[in-house]
Design an enzyme around this catalytic site. Structure first.
Site, PDB file in Angstrom:
ATOM      1  N   LYS A 255       0.706  -1.140   0.095  1.00  0.00           N
ATOM      2  CA  LYS A 255      -0.086   0.063   0.002  1.00  0.00           C
ATOM      3  C   LYS A 255       0.683   1.409   0.011  1.00  0.00           C
ATOM      4  O   LYS A 255       0.682   2.462  -0.560  1.00  0.00           O
ATOM      5  CB  LYS A 255      -0.969  -0.044   1.323  1.00  0.00           C
ATOM      6  CG  LYS A 255      -2.007  -1.081   1.095  1.00  0.00           C
ATOM      7  CD  LYS A 255      -3.019  -1.140   2.072  1.00  0.00           C
ATOM      8  CE  LYS A 255      -4.045  -2.195   1.846  1.00  0.00           C
ATOM      9  NZ  LYS A 255      -3.786  -3.442   1.625  1.00  0.00           N
TER      10      LYS A 255
ATOM     11  N   GLU B 291      -1.929   7.624   7.202  1.00  0.00           N
ATOM     12  CA  GLU B 291      -2.613   8.462   6.425  1.00  0.00           C
ATOM     13  C   GLU B 291      -3.498   9.057   7.684  1.00  0.00           C
ATOM     14  O   GLU B 291      -3.751   8.836   8.952  1.00  0.00           O
ATOM     15  CB  GLU B 291      -3.803   7.770   5.872  1.00  0.00           C
ATOM     16  CG  GLU B 291      -3.015   6.950   4.555  1.00  0.00           C
ATOM     17  CD  GLU B 291      -4.114   6.263   3.683  1.00  0.00           C
ATOM     18  OE1 GLU B 291      -3.666   5.803   2.697  1.00  0.00           O
ATOM     19  OE2 GLU B 291      -5.371   5.986   4.177  1.00  0.00           O
TER      20      GLU B 291
ATOM     21  N   ARG C 191      -7.196  -8.698  -7.741  1.00  0.00           N
ATOM     22  CA  ARG C 191      -7.907  -9.862  -7.695  1.00  0.00           C
ATOM     23  C   ARG C 191      -9.182  -9.836  -8.218  1.00  0.00           C
ATOM     24  O   ARG C 191      -9.760  -8.671  -7.971  1.00  0.00           O
ATOM     25  CB  ARG C 191      -7.770 -10.773  -6.441  1.00  0.00           C
ATOM     26  CG  ARG C 191      -8.192 -10.067  -5.256  1.00  0.00           C
ATOM     27  CD  ARG C 191      -8.190 -10.843  -3.894  1.00  0.00           C
ATOM     28  NE  ARG C 191      -8.335 -10.028  -2.833  1.00  0.00           N
ATOM     29  CZ  ARG C 191      -9.489  -9.571  -2.436  1.00  0.00           C
ATOM     30  NH1 ARG C 191     -10.666  -9.752  -3.011  1.00  0.00           N
ATOM     31  NH2 ARG C 191      -9.645  -8.951  -1.193  1.00  0.00           N
TER      32      ARG C 191
END
Length: 450
Positions: A118, A202, A294
């Site tokens: 990420k 974040e 996916r």
């Protein structure tokens, strides 16, 4: 068009059944693997061949790369479909498939590493001009750097596992005095679940909407989106209800989301199915949070919206074919809602409820679909995810879709175990869902009011 001859399905449950059905329609032979506690799981009886992969322990069965590849070679499979969960986002599995000259139905190892991490994905999106939530530009070195970053971007903040997902390795920190402990817990979880303790930070966007875009890319540089799914109805970062389209966005806002999602696909030369996930704040600003490399649990929502088989599209791309249609050919019609049906007891903290299903009645009718792998007499093992099915309904409008879902939930009868059917009925009939004022924190607030 190029085709595959035999596919090993490295998964279980409803997604294994789903893949087998599409392969059968395409004339492709299938091999099902199953653990010894899954000997009665229906996917092994639907496949052309099936073989026990190991004991119930996931590490020794569905996550056992060596055993899976040995079986794929021995049974002369030319491809492996990983489904979702288990090895579906494991770069080592992709690499080892390539070494054995077995096609992995999904992106390349490099693309998976890039988007699966990420922190790297965040930096990549910034370079491509996709909006990201304010936060650290790289992995946090230690707790001291985390403290400085939190002071810089302002509380509340969210500490997240760089290799994480599903809410694991994630902690919200509202005050400075809680940061150190939260950092340690997140790191411990990240190592435990993902064997990778890297963390990043974040700014925590309070009460956002969670909206994702289904995308596909191929090796010829083509990229398309298949609309969005609103996944804001969540409990502890786990999705419970998904719908399409999102009533929270207008056409202009929706267009901006699509454009950003396609930047992610084109900018990384992505191949196969992917989902670009965003959070949207109260002012309709959207921010990239991650890309799932996916097929998603909630892919039937998109299938019913655009009337296309996403598993078939995955297989066609993996076989070396271009996407067989253009963006302008994608028509999104009606409103679709999906309720995840779990073997759990909402009255006792959503504890899993394994056991034997004594009776089951599956709803039907126009615009109603139930993806499952259970049947009367089947015993749900205590070792795996508690989801036993997905109830999906489609109608012309959201109001009509809710009415259809109410009827379908009435018809869905599962005796012998506890399920969340009644809780799902409560959610879809809530004023917040009907008026589209819910957000990712709605369920937790609702439960706290009880």
């Amino acid at each position: 068009m190029k085709t595959l001859n035999k596919i090993l399905i490295a998964n279980r449950g409803d997604i294994a059944v789903r893949i087998i059905r599409t392969c059968r329609e395409m004339g492709i032979k299938t091999v099902a693997i199953y653990s010894d506690v899954d000997r009665d799981c229906i996917h092994r009886f639907l496949a052309d061949e099936s073989i026990c992969i190991g004991p119930g322990n996931i590490a020794k069965s569905y996550n056992n790369i060596g055993n899976i590849l040995y079986i794929a070679e021995k049974l002369e499979c030319d491809a492996i479909h990983p489904g979702f969960g288990f090895l579906s986002e494991n770069p080592e599995f992709v690499r080892r498939c390539k070494e054995k000259n077995i096609i992995f139905i999904g992106p390349s190892e490099e693309q998976m590493v890039l988007m699966g991490d990420k922190s790297k994905a965040r930096r990549t999106m910034q370079k491509l001009g996709v909006p990201v939530v304010p936060g650290s530009k790289a992995v946090l070195k230690d707790k001291e750097e985390a403290k400085k970053m939190a002071e810089e971007i302002g509380y509340p903040v969210m500490i997240k596992a760089s290799a994480g997902g599903g809410g694991r390795g994630m902690r919200i920190v509202h005050q400075p005095e809680d940061l150190e402990k939260s950092f340690e817990i997140a790191k411990s979880e990240a190592i435990s679940y993902f064997k990778n303790g890297d963390l990043y930070m974040e700014k925590f966007i309070q009460n956002p909407r969670h909206i994702e875009v289904q995308v596909f890319g191929d090796k010829f540089g083509n990229a398309i989106h298949l609309g969005e799914r609103d996944c804001s109805m969540q409990r502890r970062n786990q999705k419970m209800i998904e719908e399409s389209p999102s009533c929270y966005l207008n056409d202009e806002e929706r267009k901006g989301l699509y454009e950003s999602a396609l930047k992610a696909v084109k900018g990384t030369n992505y191949e196969g199915a992917g989902t670009v996930e965003f959070i949207v704040d109260k002012d309709k600003n959207f921010y990239f949070i991650e890309m799932n490399t996916r097929i998603q649990v909630e892919h039937p929502v998109t299938e019913m919206t655009v009337d296309k088989d996403l598993i078939k599209l995955q297989i066609q791309i993996a076989a070396g074919n271009p996407i067989p249609f253009k963006q302008e050919d994608v028509l999104m019609r009606g409103h679709v809602i999906e309720c995840r049906i779990n073997a759990e007891n909402p009255e006792s903290g959503f504890t899993p409820c394994p056991g034997e299903i004594e009776e089951i009645n599956i709803p039907g009718g126009f615009g109603v679909r139930f993806d499952t792998f259970v049947y009367a007499g089947y015993s749900i093992p205590p070792l795996y995810d508690s989801m036993i099915g997905k109830l999906i309904c489609k109608a012309d409008t959201k109001e009509e879709c809710v009415a259809k879902m109410n009827g379908a939930l009435d018809e869905l009868i599962i005796d012998g175990i506890k399920t969340n059917i009644e809780f799902q009925r409560e959610l879809i009939n809530s004023d917040e869902f009907l008026n589209d004022t819910h957000d990712t924190g709605f369920i937790e607030r609702k439960l706290n009011e009880r």
